[in-house]
Motif scaffolding. Structure first.
Motif, PDB file in Angstrom:
ATOM      1  N   LYS A   1      71.407  24.761  -2.776  1.00 44.60           N
ATOM      2  CA  LYS A   1      72.815  24.971  -1.953  1.00 44.60           C
ATOM      3  C   LYS A   1      72.610  25.691  -0.490  1.00 44.60           C
ATOM      4  N   LEU A   2      71.822  26.924  -0.588  1.00 42.72           N
ATOM      5  CA  LEU A   2      71.783  27.870   0.679  1.00 42.72           C
ATOM      6  C   LEU A   2      70.735  26.729   1.641  1.00 42.72           C
ATOM      7  N   ILE A   3      69.657  26.353   1.021  1.00 37.71           N
ATOM      8  CA  ILE A   3      68.896  25.754   1.955  1.00 37.71           C
ATOM      9  C   ILE A   3      69.768  24.559   2.835  1.00 37.71           C
ATOM     10  N   LYS A   4      70.258  23.799   1.988  1.00 34.26           N
ATOM     11  CA  LYS A   4      71.333  22.731   2.671  1.00 34.26           C
ATOM     12  C   LYS A   4      72.285  23.333   3.545  1.00 34.26           C
ATOM     13  N   GLN A   5      73.080  24.683   3.263  1.00 35.07           N
ATOM     14  CA  GLN A   5      73.844  24.978   3.985  1.00 35.07           C
ATOM     15  C   GLN A   5      73.230  25.551   5.461  1.00 35.07           C
ATOM     16  N   ASN A   6      71.987  26.135   5.131  1.00 32.12           N
ATOM     17  CA  ASN A   6      71.274  26.582   6.488  1.00 32.12           C
ATOM     18  C   ASN A   6      70.706  25.337   7.516  1.00 32.12           C
ATOM     19  N   ILE A   7      70.406  24.193   6.601  1.00 29.34           N
ATOM     20  CA  ILE A   7      70.178  23.075   7.527  1.00 29.34           C
ATOM     21  C   ILE A   7      71.341  22.736   8.427  1.00 29.34           C
ATOM     22  N   ARG A   8      72.532  22.587   7.646  1.00 30.73           N
ATOM     23  CA  ARG A   8      73.623  22.094   8.084  1.00 30.73           C
ATOM     24  C   ARG A   8      73.955  22.944   9.408  1.00 30.73           C
ATOM     25  N   LEU A   9      74.056  24.408   8.955  1.00 33.21           N
ATOM     26  CA  LEU A   9      74.625  25.526  10.036  1.00 33.21           C
ATOM     27  C   LEU A   9      73.644  25.264  11.317  1.00 33.21           C
ATOM     28  N   LEU A  10      72.272  24.815  11.220  1.00 34.00           N
ATOM     29  CA  LEU A  10      71.386  24.908  12.457  1.00 34.00           C
ATOM     30  C   LEU A  10      71.414  23.440  12.984  1.00 34.00           C
ATOM     31  N   GLY A  11      72.246  22.549  12.361  1.00 33.44           N
ATOM     32  CA  GLY A  11      71.906  21.295  12.778  1.00 33.44           C
ATOM     33  C   GLY A  11      70.660  20.469  12.894  1.00 33.44           C
ATOM     34  N   CYS A  12      69.828  20.808  12.018  1.00 34.34           N
ATOM     35  CA  CYS A  12      68.597  20.195  11.977  1.00 34.34           C
ATOM     36  C   CYS A  12      68.125  19.205  10.615  1.00 34.34           C
ATOM     37  N   ALA A  13      69.165  18.780  10.350  1.00 36.47           N
ATOM     38  CA  ALA A  13      68.843  17.679   9.270  1.00 36.47           C
ATOM     39  C   ALA A  13      68.071  16.487   9.494  1.00 36.47           C
ATOM     40  N   ASP A  14      67.740  16.152  10.683  1.00 35.82           N
ATOM     41  CA  ASP A  14      66.890  15.162  11.234  1.00 35.82           C
ATOM     42  C   ASP A  14      65.365  15.480  11.113  1.00 35.82           C
ATOM     43  N   ARG A  15      65.315  16.752  11.192  1.00 40.63           N
ATOM     44  CA  ARG A  15      63.882  17.362  11.052  1.00 40.63           C
ATOM     45  C   ARG A  15      63.594  18.031   9.650  1.00 40.63           C
ATOM     46  N   ALA A  16      64.521  18.174   8.560  1.00 38.10           N
ATOM     47  CA  ALA A  16      64.317  18.866   7.490  1.00 38.10           C
ATOM     48  C   ALA A  16      64.832  17.899   6.254  1.00 38.10           C
ATOM     49  N   ARG A  17      64.090  18.208   5.264  1.00 34.59           N
ATOM     50  CA  ARG A  17      64.348  17.336   3.823  1.00 34.59           C
ATOM     51  C   ARG A  17      64.154  18.413   2.862  1.00 34.59           C
ATOM     52  N   THR A  18      64.914  17.991   1.651  1.00 34.99           N
ATOM     53  CA  THR A  18      64.815  18.931   0.590  1.00 34.99           C
ATOM     54  C   THR A  18      64.139  18.388  -0.535  1.00 34.99           C
ATOM     55  N   LEU A  19      63.610  18.964  -1.425  1.00 35.47           N
ATOM     56  CA  LEU A  19      63.003  18.371  -2.690  1.00 35.47           C
ATOM     57  C   LEU A  19      63.543  19.272  -3.995  1.00 35.47           C
ATOM     58  N   SER A  20      64.344  19.115  -4.776  1.00 36.53           N
ATOM     59  CA  SER A  20      64.635  19.670  -6.007  1.00 36.53           C
ATOM     60  C   SER A  20      63.631  19.269  -7.056  1.00 36.53           C
ATOM     61  N   CYS A  21      62.662  20.281  -6.823  1.00 41.86           N
ATOM     62  CA  CYS A  21      61.603  20.026  -7.931  1.00 41.86           C
ATOM     63  C   CYS A  21      60.837  21.465  -8.186  1.00 41.86           C
ATOM     64  N   ASN A  22      60.274  21.388  -9.082  1.00 40.19           N
ATOM     65  CA  ASN A  22      59.217  22.670  -9.455  1.00 40.19           C
ATOM     66  C   ASN A  22      58.034  22.476  -8.491  1.00 40.19           C
ATOM     67  N   ALA A  23      57.606  23.673  -7.640  1.00 44.26           N
ATOM     68  CA  ALA A  23      56.746  23.521  -6.796  1.00 44.26           C
ATOM     69  C   ALA A  23      55.175  23.606  -7.342  1.00 44.26           C
ATOM     70  N   THR A  24      55.280  23.583  -8.509  1.00 46.91           N
ATOM     71  CA  THR A  24      54.210  23.367  -9.459  1.00 46.91           C
ATOM     72  C   THR A  24      53.954  21.870  -9.883  1.00 46.91           C
ATOM     73  N   ARG A  25      54.925  21.101  -9.847  1.00 43.21           N
ATOM     74  CA  ARG A  25      55.043  19.777 -10.148  1.00 43.21           C
ATOM     75  C   ARG A  25      55.380  18.784  -9.071  1.00 43.21           C
ATOM     76  N   LEU A  26      54.782  18.579  -8.019  1.00 41.71           N
ATOM     77  CA  LEU A  26      55.387  17.983  -6.881  1.00 41.71           C
ATOM     78  C   LEU A  26      55.051  16.464  -6.932  1.00 41.71           C
ATOM     79  N   PRO A  27      55.821  15.625  -6.233  1.00 36.14           N
ATOM     80  CA  PRO A  27      55.588  14.298  -5.989  1.00 36.14           C
ATOM     81  C   PRO A  27      54.613  14.077  -4.947  1.00 36.14           C
ATOM     82  N   SER A  28      54.030  12.819  -4.708  1.00 37.46           N
ATOM     83  CA  SER A  28      53.082  12.503  -3.836  1.00 37.46           C
ATOM     84  C   SER A  28      53.861  12.958  -2.485  1.00 37.46           C
ATOM     85  N   ALA A  29      52.892  13.250  -1.404  1.00 41.43           N
ATOM     86  CA  ALA A  29      53.462  13.650  -0.026  1.00 41.43           C
ATOM     87  C   ALA A  29      53.583  12.452   0.793  1.00 41.43           C
TER      88      ALA A  29
END
Length: 185
Positions: A87-115
């Motif tokens: 929630k905080l990450i998405k609010q900060n991305i929206r606040l700074l207007g950088c959604a075109d350069r940012a993406r979020t992944l809701s996953c455990n950092a030790t179990r990442l999908p393919s890049a």
């Protein structure tokens, strides 16, 4: 919390309060972030922000990746599985207007999908003392998230040993936080 320098210098980020201790959400203080980014931008590591592809693991508020975007990074991927953090990450991305350069992944950092694209700059700020940093780095390497020679910025409560294949570059202490810099194989 605020952005320290770059295009969004001085812009306040979403208020966190005391974070979310249950989810190990412990935002990097402005002072530590400023010291860290001054060290990175001091010339020793070239121009780590300009044109960088950023991976922010255990992103929390996203402040580290957003600071890199403010300083010239091309894109940032924020990884955190906590509801409050997402929630905080998405609010900060929206606040700074950088959604075109940012993406979020809701996953455990030790179990990442393919890049989709390997990162040239990685921020790693796992919950202190749980030995998750090395596991997250291994997951990032295995899933193609690390460009050869990528700069890894690892925050922990103490200095961290470089996992096999990674080159240690520097380690500095800021209060109760130690920043260990590594180079990816």
């Amino acid at each position: 919390m605020r952005i320290i320098a770059g295009d969004w210098r001085g812009r306040a980020l979403t208020a966190v309060g005391k974070g979310d201790p249950g989810a190990h959400l412990r935002p990097t203080t402005d002072r530590v972030r400023e010291s860290l980014f001054n060290m990175l931008g001091g010339g020793r590591f070239g121009e780590p922000f300009e044109g960088a592809v950023v991976l922010d693991l255990f992103a929390g508020t996203g402040a580290l990746g957003l600071e890199a975007l403010s300083r010239g990074a091309t894109s940032a991927t924020f990884v955190d599985d906590g509801r409050v953090a997402q929630k905080l990450i998405k609010q900060n991305i929206r606040l700074l207007g950088c959604a075109d350069r940012a993406r979020t992944l809701s996953c455990n950092a030790t179990r990442l999908p393919s890049a989709e694209a390997p990162a040239t700059l990685v921020f790693l700020d796992p919950p202190y003392g749980l030995n998750l940093g090395a596991k997250a780095l291994e997951a990032a390497r295995a899933q193609g998230w690390l460009a050869p020679g990528a700069l890894i910025v690892w925050e922990e409560s103490g200095p961290q040993d470089a996992p096999e294949g990674f080159t240690p570059l520097d380690s500095r202490r800021y209060g109760d936080t130690t920043v260990t810099l590594l180079e990816a194989p």
